[in-house]
Design a protein around this motif. Structure first.
Motif, mmCIF file in Angstrom:
data_model
loop_
_atom_site.group_PDB
_atom_site.id
_atom_site.type_symbol
_atom_site.label_atom_id
_atom_site.label_comp_id
_atom_site.label_asym_id
_atom_site.label_seq_id
_atom_site.Cartn_x
_atom_site.Cartn_y
_atom_site.Cartn_z
ATOM 1 N N UNK A 70 34.992 73.148 10.233
ATOM 2 C CA UNK A 70 33.614 73.258 9.739
ATOM 3 C C UNK A 70 32.634 72.608 10.717
ATOM 4 N N UNK A 71 33.021 71.450 11.274
ATOM 5 C CA UNK A 71 32.140 70.782 12.232
ATOM 6 C C UNK A 71 32.024 71.628 13.502
ATOM 7 N N UNK A 72 33.140 72.193 13.952
ATOM 8 C CA UNK A 72 33.102 73.066 15.127
ATOM 9 C C UNK A 72 32.232 74.293 14.876
ATOM 10 N N UNK A 73 32.120 74.666 13.617
ATOM 11 C CA UNK A 73 31.286 75.805 13.255
ATOM 12 C C UNK A 73 29.810 75.475 13.151
ATOM 13 N N UNK A 74 29.461 74.205 13.368
ATOM 14 C CA UNK A 74 28.056 73.833 13.414
ATOM 15 C C UNK A 74 27.586 72.914 12.303
ATOM 16 N N UNK A 75 28.462 72.537 11.368
ATOM 17 C CA UNK A 75 28.035 71.685 10.263
ATOM 18 C C UNK A 75 28.041 70.204 10.654
ATOM 19 N N UNK A 76 27.146 69.450 10.025
ATOM 20 C CA UNK A 76 27.129 68.000 10.171
ATOM 21 C C UNK A 76 27.813 67.400 8.951
ATOM 22 N N UNK A 77 28.847 66.611 9.198
ATOM 23 C CA UNK A 77 29.643 66.023 8.124
ATOM 24 C C UNK A 77 29.532 64.503 8.196
ATOM 25 N N UNK A 78 29.303 63.874 7.060
ATOM 26 C CA UNK A 78 29.228 62.418 6.978
ATOM 27 C C UNK A 78 30.392 61.896 6.141
ATOM 28 N N UNK A 79 31.090 60.923 6.666
ATOM 29 C CA UNK A 79 32.229 60.319 5.958
ATOM 30 C C UNK A 79 31.826 58.947 5.440
ATOM 31 N N UNK A 80 32.055 58.708 4.145
ATOM 32 C CA UNK A 80 31.831 57.393 3.551
ATOM 33 C C UNK A 80 33.078 56.970 2.779
ATOM 34 N N UNK A 81 33.247 55.674 2.609
ATOM 35 C CA UNK A 81 34.317 55.155 1.756
ATOM 36 C C UNK A 81 33.673 54.553 0.512
ATOM 37 N N UNK A 82 34.480 54.000 -0.374
ATOM 38 C CA UNK A 82 33.924 53.411 -1.596
ATOM 39 C C UNK A 82 32.970 52.263 -1.279
ATOM 40 N N UNK A 83 33.269 51.538 -0.206
ATOM 41 C CA UNK A 83 32.423 50.423 0.208
ATOM 42 C C UNK A 83 32.785 50.026 1.624
ATOM 43 N N UNK A 84 31.782 49.665 2.419
ATOM 44 C CA UNK A 84 32.045 49.208 3.773
ATOM 45 C C UNK A 84 32.094 50.334 4.785
ATOM 46 N N UNK A 85 32.700 50.039 5.926
ATOM 47 C CA UNK A 85 32.764 50.986 7.034
ATOM 48 C C UNK A 85 34.021 51.837 6.952
ATOM 49 N N UNK A 86 33.900 53.155 6.960
ATOM 50 C CA UNK A 86 35.082 54.025 6.895
ATOM 51 C C UNK A 86 36.057 53.717 8.027
ATOM 52 N N UNK A 87 37.343 53.904 7.746
ATOM 53 C CA UNK A 87 38.447 53.724 8.701
ATOM 54 C C UNK A 87 38.850 52.266 8.897
ATOM 55 N N UNK A 88 38.107 51.310 8.324
ATOM 56 C CA UNK A 88 38.528 49.908 8.354
ATOM 57 C C UNK A 88 39.252 49.621 7.053
ATOM 58 N N UNK A 89 40.574 49.711 7.075
ATOM 59 C CA UNK A 89 41.410 49.600 5.872
ATOM 60 C C UNK A 89 40.994 50.630 4.819
ATOM 61 N N UNK A 90 40.481 51.748 5.254
ATOM 62 C CA UNK A 90 40.065 52.862 4.405
ATOM 63 C C UNK A 90 40.325 54.167 5.157
ATOM 64 N N UNK A 91 40.317 55.302 4.473
ATOM 65 C CA UNK A 91 40.521 56.584 5.156
ATOM 66 C C UNK A 91 39.467 56.823 6.237
ATOM 67 N N UNK A 92 39.858 57.539 7.273
ATOM 68 C CA UNK A 92 38.916 57.868 8.331
ATOM 69 C C UNK A 92 39.545 58.039 9.691
ATOM 70 N N UNK A 93 40.583 57.259 9.977
ATOM 71 C CA UNK A 93 41.192 57.299 11.307
ATOM 72 C C UNK A 93 41.714 58.690 11.666
ATOM 73 N N UNK A 94 42.410 59.324 10.734
ATOM 74 C CA UNK A 94 43.003 60.631 11.035
ATOM 75 C C UNK A 94 41.935 61.662 11.393
ATOM 76 N N UNK A 95 40.829 61.635 10.669
ATOM 77 C CA UNK A 95 39.754 62.583 10.931
ATOM 78 C C UNK A 95 39.079 62.284 12.267
#
Length: 223
Positions: A70-95
């Protein structure tokens, strides 16, 4: 091609939300949220109506390819976690890794995260430190602790309330009861507090006062 934004969200006080974070979430085509119910309250507070999609540790292995497409197709995607910075002990690294591998632009906004205030508040050396996050629950836990007995930098850990006393007891066993430490509880929330002392002191405190809320443990390195 679009872009992936990693957007930190408040860990307690809603005033910790940055103006830039609000703008990015308002203008994105899609928001990936760890828990859409939790994030829905935040988005409603800031009058953000951008569509949301669930993205968490149980489905991220399956959803990453479609999101990258979807991003390659031109969309802007924002990732958030329940609290704090994504990928710090939260999902995000794989993406993030998949986007980097595919040449997709990734932009992580500065913002709230629990361990930085806890480290600074600890009074322990912070010119050099190591962030350990959550220790392994079972397999690998003893090995990790044995390795950390020789660590000379200040160490930072996340821990849950019902495991804190056990973990502090293990720290006393492996690092020694006289090692300086602090535990910050409910960072940026109404009942925020930091308990400082030796590991033995801090352990004794929480044995007598069972903790509640999110916790960050900071332990001095080996001298």
């Amino acid at each position: 091609m679009g872009k992936l934004y990693l957007v930190p969200t408040p860990i307690g006080n809603l005033e910790d939300m940055t103006l830039r974070a609000i703008t990015v979430l308002q203008q994105a085509d899609l928001i990936l949220a760890e828990d859409t119910r939790t994030s829905g309250k935040l988005l409603k507070h800031f009058e953000i109506s951008t569509p949301m999609q669930s993205h968490h540790m149980h489905n991220e292995h399956k959803t990453v390819p479609a999101i990258v497409a979807r991003i390659q197709g031109g969309e802007t995607v924002a990732l958030i976690s329940d609290a704090g910075t994504p990928a710090i002990s939260d999902p995000g690294f794989l993406l993030v890794r998949a986007c980097v591998q595919e040449g997709v632009t990734v932009d992580c906004l500065p913002g709230a995260t629990a361990f930085v205030p806890a480290l600074v508040n600890s009074g322990l050396p912070n010119d050099r430190f190591v962030f350990e996050g959550f220790l392994p629950v079972k397999k690998g836990r003893q090995t990790r602790l044995l390795t950390l007995t020789e660590e000379t930098r200040t160490m930072v850990f996340y821990e849950s309330p019902h495991k804190l006393v056990k973990t502090l007891g293990q720290f006393v066993e492996y690092f020694g009861g006289e090692r300086p430490a602090s535990v910050s509880r409910e960072v940026s929330k109404l009942h925020e507090e930091t308990i400082r002392g030796t590991l033995s002191d801090v352990l004794q405190h929480f044995e007598q006062h069972p903790p509640k809320g999110e916790l960050v443990v900071v332990v001095g390195g080996k001298k």
